[in-house]
Structures are given as C-alpha cells and as structure tokens.
Design a protein around this motif. Sequence first.
Motif, PDB file in Angstrom:
ATOM      1  N   SER A  27       0.896  -1.258  -0.080  1.00 29.22           N
ATOM      2  CA  SER A  27      -0.311   0.382  -0.298  1.00 29.22           C
ATOM      3  C   SER A  27       0.567   0.904   0.098  1.00 29.22           C
ATOM      4  N   SER A  28       0.028   2.167  -0.394  1.00 28.31           N
ATOM      5  CA  SER A  28       0.599   3.742  -0.776  1.00 28.31           C
ATOM      6  C   SER A  28       0.555   5.041   0.374  1.00 28.31           C
ATOM      7  N   VAL A  29       0.296   5.599   1.134  1.00 27.88           N
ATOM      8  CA  VAL A  29      -0.114   6.300   1.318  1.00 27.88           C
ATOM      9  C   VAL A  29       0.538   7.966   1.673  1.00 27.88           C
ATOM     10  N   LEU A  30      -0.384   8.677   1.122  1.00 28.09           N
ATOM     11  CA  LEU A  30       0.302  10.277   1.194  1.00 28.09           C
ATOM     12  C   LEU A  30      -0.157  11.135   2.310  1.00 28.09           C
ATOM     13  N   PRO A 107      -0.159  17.143  -5.215  1.00 29.31           N
ATOM     14  CA  PRO A 107      -1.431  17.118  -5.413  1.00 29.31           C
ATOM     15  C   PRO A 107      -1.055  15.903  -6.562  1.00 29.31           C
ATOM     16  N   GLN A 108      -0.048  15.919  -7.635  1.00 29.56           N
ATOM     17  CA  GLN A 108      -0.267  14.668  -8.813  1.00 29.56           C
ATOM     18  C   GLN A 108      -0.018  13.305  -8.204  1.00 29.56           C
ATOM     19  N   ALA A 109       0.015  13.354  -6.179  1.00 30.23           N
ATOM     20  CA  ALA A 109       0.419  11.888  -6.516  1.00 30.23           C
ATOM     21  C   ALA A 109       0.109  11.448  -5.512  1.00 30.23           C
ATOM     22  N   VAL A 110      -1.351  12.367  -5.270  1.00 26.98           N
ATOM     23  CA  VAL A 110      -3.273  11.506  -4.716  1.00 26.98           C
ATOM     24  C   VAL A 110      -3.754  10.212  -5.570  1.00 26.98           C
ATOM     25  N   ALA A 111      -3.270  11.185  -6.258  1.00 32.19           N
ATOM     26  CA  ALA A 111      -3.250   9.442  -7.651  1.00 32.19           C
ATOM     27  C   ALA A 111      -2.635   8.299  -6.838  1.00 32.19           C
ATOM     28  N   ASP A 112      -1.600   8.630  -6.817  1.00 33.85           N
ATOM     29  CA  ASP A 112      -0.980   7.310  -6.800  1.00 33.85           C
ATOM     30  C   ASP A 112      -0.963   6.903  -5.208  1.00 33.85           C
ATOM     31  N   ALA A 113      -1.626   6.924  -4.467  1.00 34.12           N
ATOM     32  CA  ALA A 113      -1.864   6.610  -3.278  1.00 34.12           C
ATOM     33  C   ALA A 113      -3.039   5.934  -2.788  1.00 34.12           C
ATOM     34  N   ALA A 136      -9.711  12.184  -7.409  1.00 34.61           N
ATOM     35  CA  ALA A 136      -9.195  10.725  -8.319  1.00 34.61           C
ATOM     36  C   ALA A 136      -9.673   9.666  -7.140  1.00 34.61           C
ATOM     37  N   ARG A 137     -10.768  10.136  -6.507  1.00 38.44           N
ATOM     38  CA  ARG A 137     -11.614   9.320  -5.666  1.00 38.44           C
ATOM     39  C   ARG A 137     -10.902   8.463  -5.116  1.00 38.44           C
ATOM     40  N   ARG A 138      -9.681   8.935  -4.047  1.00 35.49           N
ATOM     41  CA  ARG A 138      -9.257   8.354  -2.517  1.00 35.49           C
ATOM     42  C   ARG A 138      -9.569   8.904  -1.632  1.00 35.49           C
ATOM     43  N   PRO A 139      -9.455   7.628  -1.207  1.00 38.23           N
ATOM     44  CA  PRO A 139     -10.538   8.131   0.808  1.00 38.23           C
ATOM     45  C   PRO A 139      -8.770   9.327   1.381  1.00 38.23           C
ATOM     46  N   LEU A 140      -9.911  10.150   2.383  1.00 35.47           N
ATOM     47  CA  LEU A 140      -8.792  11.221   2.785  1.00 35.47           C
ATOM     48  C   LEU A 140      -9.609  10.958   3.859  1.00 35.47           C
ATOM     49  N   VAL A 141      -9.176  10.926   5.159  1.00 35.42           N
ATOM     50  CA  VAL A 141      -8.641  11.147   6.766  1.00 35.42           C
ATOM     51  C   VAL A 141      -8.424  12.639   7.286  1.00 35.42           C
ATOM     52  N   SER A 142      -8.194  13.139   7.587  1.00 33.00           N
ATOM     53  CA  SER A 142      -8.667  14.861   7.719  1.00 33.00           C
ATOM     54  C   SER A 142      -8.214  14.854   9.674  1.00 33.00           C
TER      55      SER A 142
END
Length: 242
Positions: A27-30, A107-113, A136-142
């Motif tokens: 897995s990859s996390v940003l 911003p470009q790395a979001v799709a890679d995470a 990018a339809r990526r889950p966000l933890v705020s």
Amino acid sequence: MTDYSRYARQVVLPEVGVNGQSLLRDSSVLIVGLGGLGSAAAQYLAGAGIGRLLLADRDRIERSNLQRQTLYREADTGRYKVEAALAQLAALNPEADLVGLDASQWPQAVADADVVLDCTDNFPTRHAINAACVRARRPLVSGAAIRLEGQLAVFDLRRGGPCYRCLYPETGEVAERCEQAGILGPVVGVVGTMQALAALKLLLGIGDDAGRLQVWDAKQMSWRSHEIGADPECPTCGHPHV
C-alpha cells in the motif's frame, strides 16, 4: 521480502494476519503536512509496515515545533521537515519506500496513493487536498487540533457520503493557528495517531469510519461522534461531472 517477525504483534491479530501485513506492504499512503499531526501519523504508519510513504511539506523546522512534533530532534532545527522526516523514518523502518515531495508535487501524487492524510493547518490547503481526493476517488483522513480539542473525520466517496467541503464550505473563514491559540503537545499527537489508525483500518477493511466527525475534548477526556450529511449542492462532490 518482508520480515514478518518485525510486525509479529499486529500479524497475530485476526484482523491483520500475514495477508493483511502483505496488503500494508503493498500500500501507498500520502501525508500532506509534517507538523504535529503528520509527524505522529508518519511514525505509526512507517512502524506498521506501510510499503510506500509519500511525504509533503514546505516548511523548515523551528525550535518551537519540537514541543509537539516529536519526529524531529534539536539538531534538526532549520532543516526542511521533509528532509528530516525521511531520515528519521528510514532509521525507524528501513524497509519502507519513503518519498519526499514539495508543495507543487503532492496534488499529482494523490492518484498514486491508496489513502491520503490531511495533516495541514489551514483551510485553503485542506480544501485543495479534498478536491484532489474527490477527483481521484481516494479516501481522505482529515485531522485537526487546537488548544485542548481535536477532530478526526474520514471521507470516502467510493462508499458514497460527504466530502470535506460538505462539512466545511469555503466561506473565507480563517483557521485558528497554534501560534495564537496554543496547543498541548499530546493533543495533536493523539489526533495524528488516530489518523494513522484510521488509515490502517481503511487499508485492511476494518469497520467503516467514513461520514462521521469525531470530536475530542482532551480536558474532559471525552469523544463525541456526529454523522456528516452529504450536500447535494456541494460544488466539489455534488455534481456528476466531478
């Protein structure tokens, strides 16, 4: 090849196991923001065996950061946070693939995470991270923390529900800063650690934290949970073309 003995205390959990540990390795996390929230989250994610950590921050370490940003040391004062974080996390877990990003690259790395953690401290950046995750339809933890208060929320449009802007519209409001309002170090550490926990749960498919705002009162040691409704008129997530 993963040395599973390193992760034995979590591999023994039925919710993780060898398969789950392999999933974390792949897995990859940003993490955007390497202050109090990000430095706590990054340590636990690296320790847990996340295979690739993408780290973004533009700031240098100031001496006043050290009270709560425990990833850094006195000798790191003046260094870029990304540079110091890469060194500390590599020492913690040399198996992790660590990638440093500047403010123009994340911003470009979001799709890679697989999961994105917002560990920043201002609304414009939070809204920019949210918009990138929606696209990018990526889950966000705020996460957020100030004084003796903390907040945690998970947004995952793959499961429907709201985005960050549904909860906090862009109204021009200015977020309070620790410089003026103050912050007790463990408060921000707890919220950052909870962000790491939420990310691990997302990756492992444990429970469903999406669509709820968790509010922590550190003075009373109490948590409150609030359901977040999706705004059908939200300009970020409420239109079909987004």
